[in-house]
Write a protein that holds these residues in place. Structure first.
Motif, mmCIF file in Angstrom:
data_model
loop_
_atom_site.group_PDB
_atom_site.id
_atom_site.type_symbol
_atom_site.label_atom_id
_atom_site.label_comp_id
_atom_site.label_asym_id
_atom_site.label_seq_id
_atom_site.Cartn_x
_atom_site.Cartn_y
_atom_site.Cartn_z
ATOM 1 N N ILE A 7 -5.648 -12.488 -5.803
ATOM 2 C CA ILE A 7 -5.086 -11.684 -4.461
ATOM 3 C C ILE A 7 -6.618 -10.841 -3.893
ATOM 4 O O ILE A 7 -7.015 -9.904 -4.585
ATOM 5 C CB ILE A 7 -3.999 -10.668 -4.576
ATOM 6 C CG1 ILE A 7 -2.836 -11.545 -5.407
ATOM 7 C CG2 ILE A 7 -3.666 -10.141 -3.343
ATOM 8 C CD1 ILE A 7 -1.554 -10.828 -5.416
ATOM 9 N N LYS A 15 -2.080 -5.442 -1.003
ATOM 10 C CA LYS A 15 -2.413 -6.339 -2.125
ATOM 11 C C LYS A 15 -1.406 -6.096 -3.527
ATOM 12 O O LYS A 15 -0.954 -6.880 -4.146
ATOM 13 C CB LYS A 15 -3.878 -6.498 -2.521
ATOM 14 C CG LYS A 15 -4.662 -6.897 -1.293
ATOM 15 C CD LYS A 15 -6.266 -7.134 -1.851
ATOM 16 C CE LYS A 15 -6.782 -5.751 -2.352
ATOM 17 N NZ LYS A 15 -6.435 -5.267 -3.455
ATOM 18 N N SER A 16 -1.814 -4.741 -3.914
ATOM 19 C CA SER A 16 -1.179 -4.259 -5.283
ATOM 20 C C SER A 16 0.555 -4.293 -5.082
ATOM 21 O O SER A 16 1.072 -4.661 -5.902
ATOM 22 C CB SER A 16 -1.650 -3.106 -5.603
ATOM 23 O OG SER A 16 -2.962 -3.074 -5.931
ATOM 24 N N PHE A 19 1.361 -7.719 -5.235
ATOM 25 C CA PHE A 19 1.267 -8.126 -6.668
ATOM 26 C C PHE A 19 2.406 -7.530 -7.763
ATOM 27 O O PHE A 19 3.010 -8.585 -8.663
ATOM 28 C CB PHE A 19 0.157 -7.491 -7.347
ATOM 29 C CG PHE A 19 -0.263 -7.690 -8.976
ATOM 30 C CD1 PHE A 19 -0.900 -8.837 -9.504
ATOM 31 C CD2 PHE A 19 0.100 -6.862 -9.809
ATOM 32 C CE1 PHE A 19 -0.897 -9.049 -10.863
ATOM 33 C CE2 PHE A 19 -0.051 -6.931 -10.959
ATOM 34 C CZ PHE A 19 -0.618 -8.162 -11.603
ATOM 35 N N ASN A 20 2.829 -6.447 -7.446
ATOM 36 C CA ASN A 20 3.847 -5.967 -8.284
ATOM 37 C C ASN A 20 5.096 -6.861 -7.885
ATOM 38 O O ASN A 20 5.934 -6.896 -8.621
ATOM 39 C CB ASN A 20 4.402 -4.361 -7.735
ATOM 40 C CG ASN A 20 3.233 -3.654 -8.044
ATOM 41 O OD1 ASN A 20 2.607 -3.847 -9.240
ATOM 42 N ND2 ASN A 20 3.215 -2.218 -7.465
ATOM 43 N N SER A 23 4.757 -10.373 -9.789
ATOM 44 C CA SER A 23 4.964 -10.177 -11.477
ATOM 45 C C SER A 23 5.781 -9.276 -11.837
ATOM 46 O O SER A 23 6.039 -8.269 -11.105
ATOM 47 C CB SER A 23 3.548 -10.426 -11.673
ATOM 48 O OG SER A 23 2.854 -8.991 -11.800
ATOM 49 N N THR A 36 -6.755 0.068 -7.213
ATOM 50 C CA THR A 36 -7.179 -0.887 -8.313
ATOM 51 C C THR A 36 -8.536 -1.014 -8.424
ATOM 52 O O THR A 36 -9.466 -1.367 -7.836
ATOM 53 C CB THR A 36 -6.408 -2.294 -7.666
ATOM 54 O OG1 THR A 36 -5.364 -2.142 -7.328
ATOM 55 C CG2 THR A 36 -6.556 -3.414 -8.704
ATOM 56 N N ASN A 40 -5.729 -6.489 -12.352
ATOM 57 C CA ASN A 40 -4.204 -6.574 -13.000
ATOM 58 C C ASN A 40 -4.070 -7.914 -13.256
ATOM 59 O O ASN A 40 -4.244 -8.673 -12.005
ATOM 60 C CB ASN A 40 -3.452 -5.730 -12.159
ATOM 61 C CG ASN A 40 -3.720 -4.280 -12.172
ATOM 62 O OD1 ASN A 40 -3.291 -3.753 -12.805
ATOM 63 N ND2 ASN A 40 -4.003 -3.815 -11.015
ATOM 64 N N ILE A 70 -1.455 -14.580 -11.577
ATOM 65 C CA ILE A 70 -2.197 -13.954 -10.545
ATOM 66 C C ILE A 70 -3.050 -12.688 -10.896
ATOM 67 O O ILE A 70 -2.552 -11.958 -11.894
ATOM 68 C CB ILE A 70 -0.824 -13.203 -9.818
ATOM 69 C CG1 ILE A 70 -0.003 -14.306 -9.212
ATOM 70 C CG2 ILE A 70 -1.452 -12.515 -8.367
ATOM 71 C CD1 ILE A 70 -0.728 -15.348 -8.140
ATOM 72 N N ASP A 72 -4.658 -9.430 -9.469
ATOM 73 C CA ASP A 72 -4.884 -8.262 -8.148
ATOM 74 C C ASP A 72 -6.439 -7.654 -8.621
ATOM 75 O O ASP A 72 -6.455 -6.984 -9.363
ATOM 76 C CB ASP A 72 -3.890 -7.398 -8.353
ATOM 77 C CG ASP A 72 -3.886 -6.181 -7.222
ATOM 78 O OD1 ASP A 72 -4.570 -6.679 -6.329
ATOM 79 O OD2 ASP A 72 -3.489 -5.217 -7.638
#
Length: 364
Positions: A7, A15-16, A19-20, A23, A36, A40, A70, A72
């Motif tokens: 990502i 993005k983060s 991501f959260n 996943s 970040t 991750n 994935i 991040d």
């Protein structure tokens, strides 16, 4: 087969947060650049309703879905190819992924800062494209320098590499990503070892406000116009909506999505589109002990598909027993499919179809 998607995007584009939502891992998400720092990594189950329907019929001890990894990666900024921000650390991380999920901010919110102050997804995309292209140009010029002497001396292999590398170099100098260069597979193999970043397939994820998640907005319209010649996939996702659904029960989530005019979550759509992006397919094995989904590349033969389970299966392949997914669901079991003549015996030349139910015979 491992599927790893990176990502990417400018800082503070969501993005983060995405991501959260994708996943079970929880990346720190904060309103400042470079929140970040280390990539991750989350292992995500690929949503597949077919696996659930097969399991309902078989009632196995275990269900094993396919997964996507994935990554991040820290927000990229202008000058990253020359070491600005996290620079080469970021670019090194993305080199190892199979595909890129490029997140662009397409929402207005004065409470969330933007590194360039104004909201302009077209500009943001171009910033990242340029940095990635610069990094690829650096790699391709190093390759040209390495093979030039042998190429000039008449070495055929070096000359072939030199010509391909120069074709790619010209495209990069013109501001084009490597994925836009048209070459046959034989030529691509000559520079495969460079793992060029802009050669990777990309899925653009427009992070929008709640009201724009179905039809988009003026930001997404401008963005889609800017990438129309790339033959790239663009999708709308609201990171805020996805975040709201994380703790919901499935029934509540379904009702919530219906109220928003959505059939399924953005997280599910992203994972499915990433699968399509890499031209992956799924086949299934089913038994009392487990029902399992296996990832293959479209066009795999039966022995190649067997090799995904174990290399010995491919080496000693004899035949495959195959049932089409729809036949299996309609008739309800392998035994009934066999009785109805819906179980086929296929040899080494058989091209596996997405959704095939398979059982392999092989010599050890």
């Amino acid at each position: 087969m491992a599927l790893q998607c990176g990502i990417v995007g400018l800082p503070n584009v969501g993005k983060s947060t995405l991501f959260n939502c994708l996943s079970s891992a929880k990346a720190e998400s904060a309103n400042y650049p470079f929140c970040t720092i280390e990539p991750n990594i989350g292992i995500i189950t690929v949503p597949d309703e077919r696996l659930e329907r097969i399991s309902d019929l078989v009632n196995p001890q275990k269900i094993v879905p396919t997964t996507v990894e994935i990554v991040d990666i820290a927000g990229l900024v202008k000058g990253a190819s020359k070491g600005e921000g996290l620079g080469n650390q970021f670019l090194g991380n993305i080199k190892n992924t199979n595909a890129i999920l490029h997140v662009v901010r397409c929402f207005d919110d004065e409470n969330i800062t933007h590194v360039d102050v104004t909201i302009d997804p077209v500009r943001d995309k171009e910033i990242i494209d340029i940095e990635l292209q610069f990094k690829d140009l650096e790699a391709i010029e190093a390759k040209i320098a390495k093979v030039k002497k042998l190429a000039d001396s008449g070495n055929k292999e070096s000359k072939a590499i030199y010509d391909v590398a120069n074709t790619i170099r010209e495209a990069l100098i013109q501001g084009k990503s490597v994925r836009t260069v048209e070459m046959d597979e034989t030529k691509w193999e000559l520079v495969k070892d460079l793992n060029l970043i802009t050669a990777k397939p990309v899925l653009y994820v427009c992070n929008v406000d709640d009201a724009s998640v179905v039809s988009g907005n003026h930001h997404t319209k401008a963005f889609i116009d800017s990438v129309k010649d790339e033959n790239a996939q663009v999708m709308f996702v609201s990171a805020e909506i996805e975040s709201d659904m994380i703790e919901m029960e499935e029934d509540d989530k379904k009702m919530f999505l219906e109220d928003m005019g959505l059939e399924e979550s953005g997280a599910n759509r992203i994972i499915k589109e990433a699968y399509k992006l890499l031209k992956y397919a799924t086949y299934f094995t089913a038994g009392e002990k487990e029902v399992r989904a296996w990832t293959i590349t479209e066009g795999f033969t039966a022995p190649q598909a067997a090799g995904v389970i174990h290399t010995d299966f491919e080496k000693g392949f004899i035949r495959a027993e195959v049932i089409a997914y729809n036949d299996y669901i309609e008739l309800g079991s392998e035994a009934k499919c066999r009785e109805a003549g819906k179980l086929r015996v296929e040899g080494k030349e058989y091209i596996v179809k997405d959704g095939d139910m398979m059982h392999f015979r092989f010599n050890v």
